[in-house]
Design a protein around this motif. Structure first.
Motif, PDB file in Angstrom:
ATOM      1  N   PHE A 146       0.825  -1.203   0.000  1.00 22.92           N
ATOM      2  CA  PHE A 146       0.000   0.000   0.000  1.00 22.92           C
ATOM      3  C   PHE A 146       0.864   1.260   0.000  1.00 22.92           C
ATOM      4  O   PHE A 146       1.820   1.364   0.777  1.00 22.92           O
ATOM      5  N   ASP A 147       0.514   2.212  -0.842  1.00 21.31           N
ATOM      6  CA  ASP A 147       1.264   3.459  -0.963  1.00 21.31           C
ATOM      7  C   ASP A 147       1.198   4.321   0.293  1.00 21.31           C
ATOM      8  O   ASP A 147       2.107   5.105   0.551  1.00 21.31           O
ATOM      9  N   ASP A 148       0.120   4.201   1.053  1.00 17.40           N
ATOM     10  CA  ASP A 148      -0.061   5.069   2.216  1.00 17.40           C
ATOM     11  C   ASP A 148       0.417   4.437   3.521  1.00 17.40           C
ATOM     12  O   ASP A 148       0.176   4.967   4.599  1.00 17.40           O
ATOM     13  N   SER A 171      -8.325  -0.360  -2.445  1.00 18.08           N
ATOM     14  CA  SER A 171      -8.458   0.044  -3.841  1.00 18.08           C
ATOM     15  C   SER A 171      -7.412   1.092  -4.176  1.00 18.08           C
ATOM     16  O   SER A 171      -6.952   1.829  -3.298  1.00 18.08           O
ATOM     17  N   ASN A 172      -7.026   1.146  -5.435  1.00 16.91           N
ATOM     18  CA  ASN A 172      -6.074   2.141  -5.931  1.00 16.91           C
ATOM     19  C   ASN A 172      -4.755   2.151  -5.172  1.00 16.91           C
ATOM     20  O   ASN A 172      -4.145   3.197  -4.983  1.00 16.91           O
ATOM     21  N   GLY A 173      -4.316   0.996  -4.683  1.00 18.34           N
ATOM     22  CA  GLY A 173      -3.022   0.903  -4.019  1.00 18.34           C
ATOM     23  C   GLY A 173      -2.948   1.520  -2.642  1.00 18.34           C
ATOM     24  O   GLY A 173      -1.877   1.648  -2.068  1.00 18.34           O
ATOM     25  N   LYS A 174      -4.096   1.912  -2.082  1.00 19.55           N
ATOM     26  CA  LYS A 174      -4.113   2.518  -0.745  1.00 19.55           C
ATOM     27  C   LYS A 174      -5.030   1.713   0.183  1.00 19.55           C
ATOM     28  O   LYS A 174      -6.000   1.125  -0.260  1.00 19.55           O
ATOM     29  N   TYR A 175      -4.684   1.728   1.480  1.00 18.91           N
ATOM     30  CA  TYR A 175      -5.536   1.052   2.461  1.00 18.91           C
ATOM     31  C   TYR A 175      -6.400   2.041   3.230  1.00 18.91           C
ATOM     32  O   TYR A 175      -7.497   1.721   3.651  1.00 18.91           O
TER      33      TYR A 175
END
Length: 197
Positions: A146-148, A171-175
């Motif tokens: 995850f990016d975040d 979704s979209n690489g974020k949690y």
């Protein structure tokens, strides 16, 4: 191999056709997380409010989260045995669950010694409690995608475990690390952990 496959398919059919014991007026087949909510409702792990709603988008308090997770393990602590474990946890409805979870090491208090049962739970706090309650081995933070997420943060090993076990929605690489968890989301996480176990 064929026998094992038939058993797995039978289990999946049972999981997909569960009808809730108590119909929740705001949970239909099109409601996000409805399978998880109905599965847990059928087993008495989660329930609705007095008006018959579940309110899947409502955030979860620390007391509610602990009650749900203890219930998901099958434990049924009573206030006769589990009470008075924090200055703000005496003999309220949530006391047996909080005190049981504290004894097991699944939850802890804040630096001031309180539990803050009414405080909303963040997604990473919920994952820490869930991974601890399920007794899952902690994962490797380097595997977090995850990016975040901060791979050096306190929550990283728990998040890595949840990712590896497929317990999360993202979704979209974020949690959504800093977000509070909803009743629907926590139901989904617990449902997935039951399937994994």
């Amino acid at each position: 191999m064929k026998k094992i496959l038939n058993i797995v398919l039978s289990a999946l059919i049972v999981f997909s056709t569960i009808t809730p014991a108590f119909a929740l007026s705001d949970v239909s087949t099109t409601t996000k997380n409805s399978t998880a909510i109905n599965f847990l409702n059928q087993r008495g792990v989660v329930g609705g409010y007095p008006d018959g709603t579940f309110q899947p988008l409502k955030t979860v308090s620390r007391a509610e989260m602990t009650k749900i997770l203890v219930g998901a393990t099958g434990a049924t602590p009573t206030v006769e045995t589990y009470k008075n474990c924090f200055p703000d946890v005496k003999e309220e409805w949530f006391a047996p669950f909080v005190c049981y979870a504290k004894e097991k090491g699944w939850v802890g208090g804040y630096p001031d010694g309180t539990f803050k049962p009414g405080k909303e739970v963040s997604k990473v706090e919920a994952i820490k409690i869930l991974v601890g309650a399920q007794g899952l081995e902690l994962g490797n933070a380097s595997e977090i995608t995850f990016d975040d997420a901060d791979k050096a943060a306190w929550y990283a090993p728990y998040l890595a475990t949840a990712i590896k076990k497929g317990l999360l929605e993202a979704s979209n690489g974020k949690y959504g690390i800093g977000e509070y968890i909803s009743r629907g989301e926590v139901s989904e996480n617990i449902y997935r952990s039951v399937i994994v176990k």
